[in-house]
Scaffold this motif. Structure first.
Motif, short mmCIF file in Angstrom:
data_model
loop_
_atom_site.label_atom_id
_atom_site.label_comp_id
_atom_site.label_asym_id
_atom_site.label_seq_id
_atom_site.Cartn_x
_atom_site.Cartn_y
_atom_site.Cartn_z
N LEU A 79 -3.85 -0.83 -8.13
CA LEU A 79 -5.24 -0.96 -7.69
C LEU A 79 -5.52 0.27 -6.83
O LEU A 79 -4.93 0.44 -5.78
CB LEU A 79 -5.43 -2.24 -6.89
N ALA A 80 -6.39 1.13 -7.32
CA ALA A 80 -6.68 2.37 -6.58
C ALA A 80 -7.76 2.10 -5.55
O ALA A 80 -8.71 1.37 -5.80
CB ALA A 80 -7.13 3.46 -7.54
N ASP A 81 -7.59 2.68 -4.39
CA ASP A 81 -8.60 2.60 -3.35
C ASP A 81 -9.44 3.85 -3.42
O ASP A 81 -10.58 3.85 -3.83
CB ASP A 81 -7.95 2.40 -1.99
N ARG A 82 -8.86 4.98 -3.05
CA ARG A 82 -9.52 6.27 -3.20
C ARG A 82 -8.46 7.35 -3.12
O ARG A 82 -7.46 7.21 -2.42
CB ARG A 82 -10.60 6.46 -2.14
N GLY A 83 -8.69 8.42 -3.85
CA GLY A 83 -7.74 9.53 -3.85
C GLY A 83 -6.34 9.04 -4.15
O GLY A 83 -6.11 8.35 -5.13
N GLY A 84 -5.40 9.36 -3.28
CA GLY A 84 -4.02 8.95 -3.46
C GLY A 84 -3.65 7.69 -2.71
O GLY A 84 -2.48 7.35 -2.60
N GLU A 85 -4.64 6.98 -2.19
CA GLU A 85 -4.39 5.71 -1.49
C GLU A 85 -4.39 4.60 -2.52
O GLU A 85 -5.43 4.25 -3.07
CB GLU A 85 -5.46 5.46 -0.42
N LEU A 86 -3.21 4.04 -2.78
CA LEU A 86 -3.06 3.05 -3.84
C LEU A 86 -2.54 1.74 -3.27
O LEU A 86 -1.86 1.73 -2.25
CB LEU A 86 -2.06 3.55 -4.89
N THR A 87 -2.84 0.67 -3.96
CA THR A 87 -2.26 -0.63 -3.68
C THR A 87 -1.55 -1.07 -4.93
O THR A 87 -2.13 -1.07 -6.02
CB THR A 87 -3.35 -1.65 -3.29
N ASP A 125 0.86 -1.18 0.00
CA ASP A 125 0.00 0.00 0.00
C ASP A 125 0.89 1.23 0.00
O ASP A 125 1.90 1.27 0.72
CB ASP A 125 -0.90 0.02 1.24
N VAL A 126 0.56 2.20 -0.82
CA VAL A 126 1.33 3.44 -0.89
C VAL A 126 0.36 4.63 -0.89
O VAL A 126 -0.80 4.50 -1.25
CB VAL A 126 2.24 3.51 -2.14
N LEU A 127 0.90 5.75 -0.50
CA LEU A 127 0.13 6.99 -0.49
C LEU A 127 0.87 8.01 -1.35
O LEU A 127 2.07 8.22 -1.17
CB LEU A 127 0.01 7.51 0.96
N VAL A 128 0.16 8.59 -2.31
CA VAL A 128 0.71 9.65 -3.15
C VAL A 128 -0.28 10.80 -3.15
O VAL A 128 -1.45 10.64 -2.80
CB VAL A 128 0.98 9.18 -4.61
N HIS A 129 0.18 11.95 -3.57
CA HIS A 129 -0.73 13.09 -3.71
C HIS A 129 -1.75 12.72 -4.78
O HIS A 129 -1.40 12.17 -5.83
CB HIS A 129 0.06 14.34 -4.12
N PRO A 130 -3.04 13.00 -4.55
CA PRO A 130 -4.06 12.63 -5.54
C PRO A 130 -3.76 13.13 -6.96
O PRO A 130 -4.09 12.45 -7.93
CB PRO A 130 -5.34 13.25 -4.98
#
Length: 87
Positions: free
Chosen positions: A48-56, A23-28
């Motif tokens: 695989l996007a979760d929401r906003g900048g929360e990515l897997t 899981d990674v977090l980037v700026h949207p």
């Protein structure tokens, strides 16, 4: 031909089963750029996007070294932050 009941989209857990997952977090605003990098990685990972900048991000087990390098590149290039330990 008999078709089973309609199903919704796969969950992230189903889509990444049997893979290395981070899981990674980037700026949207960077999500589309990150998607382009991942798509150009020649099968190293899928996004695989979760929401906003929360990515897997998920990678085949046999591409672990390349996956680790891709994650380091994302940290350096877009400030991606890993969330939790890889699984």
């Amino acid at each position: 031909m008999q078709v089973g009941p309609a199903r919704g989209p796969l969950s992230i857990a189903e889509a990444s089963a049997g893979m290395l997952v981070q899981d990674v977090l980037v700026h949207p605003a960077d999500v589309v750029f990150v998607k382009g990098i991942v798509e150009a990685s020649d099968g190293v990972a899928l996004l695989l996007a979760d929401r906003g900048g929360e990515l897997t991000l998920a990678s085949p087990l046999d591409r672990g070294d390349e996956f680790a390098e891709l994650l380091l590149d994302l940290e350096r290039d877009v400030g991606a932050r890993r969330r939790g330990a890889p699984r």
